[in-house]
Design an enzyme around this catalytic site. Sequence first.
Site, PDB file in Angstrom:
ATOM      1  N   GLU A 135      33.758  38.931  50.077  1.00 33.99           N
ATOM      2  CA  GLU A 135      34.958  39.774  50.150  1.00 33.99           C
ATOM      3  C   GLU A 135      34.693  40.998  51.034  1.00 33.99           C
ATOM      4  OE1 GLU A 135      36.780  40.939  46.377  1.00 33.99           O
ATOM      5  OE2 GLU A 135      37.715  42.604  47.433  1.00 33.99           O
ATOM      6  N   ASN A 221      32.539  40.074  39.091  1.00 36.09           N
ATOM      7  CA  ASN A 221      33.284  40.669  37.978  1.00 36.09           C
ATOM      8  C   ASN A 221      32.662  40.316  36.632  1.00 36.09           C
ATOM      9  OD1 ASN A 221      35.347  38.750  36.381  1.00 36.09           O
ATOM     10  ND2 ASN A 221      35.017  37.920  38.427  1.00 36.09           N
TER      11      ASN A 221
END
Length: 321
Positions: A135, A221
């Site tokens: 990302e 995450n």
Amino acid sequence: MPRTSTAAPKRVLLAAPRGYCAGVDRAVQAVERALELHGAPVYVRKEIVHNKHVVEELAERGAIFVEDEAEVPEGAIVVFSAHGVSPAVHENATARGLQTIDATCPLVTKVHVSARRFAADGYTIIMIGHEGHEEVEGTTGEAPDSIVVRDPEKVAWLSQTTLSVDETMATVDAIRERFPALLDPPSDDICYATQNRQLAVKEISPEADLVIVVGSANSSNSVRLAEVALEAGAKAAHRVDDATEIDESWLEGVRTVSVTSGASVPEDLVDGVLAFLTARGYPDAQAVHTAEESLIFALPPELRRDLRKAAAGQKSDQAAE
Ligand code: SF4
């Protein structure tokens, strides 16, 4: 006289929300539908989402995961992962004549849009995130020349969507001390799923002797959830891919076990962990609700177009029969 136990009863607290977010659901569905529509193989650049089980299951169904678009045969179908890609990857894919399906999460796309806008307005962008993460590479690729501070009055920050919200804000405060004019990204660049899962784990951690986070080691995450659990007061926190990775010794003397899962984790893996606990004398889990989620993202437009075409073709075949 019989001895009575003063030990607290065993219990299991289950975070809600947990698991799949809208961006992961969309990306996984995009590969599934592409396989149904076009047949195997369908190429996927990088892991579609960072979950070992999801990737293995899609590979069994005919998805071929590659690290680089250059590995995809010319003219073949390639899905870009939920983490997003830089414009250079799009250009390479076009040059190779690849049929692309872009499963970049719409929330990551928003960050890319902000990167382009800040760069166009002459801002230097400070990107907060893990070096080498797909990302981060995708977002910095939107504005590769905006990495040296040219004007301290024109500095903006962006971040990877799956970081610890508290840690990110502490980093932003530190950057702001150096650049008081630091510009924030639009508030809707913050990922609702990351925030909600971190708030939920904070709620179930203070009373927990053990927090089990289901998620893969390369899932940013999921790793953050275990860290947030410890910061919120859990006595111990472990991340596991599935129930087979739970070490029995973690349960010694443990009365309250709290369970959650990262945004790329299918619910059956959480069910496996709960069954493991039940088999060791823990009662049914009590869900602790901290937020309701109803967001759904539509499939990538290029896939919707192909699905519509296929459905129209089927109808005309039926009419001709
Ligand atoms: Fe999108 Fe957030 Fe899910 Fe990442 S965690 S895929 S940014 S919804």
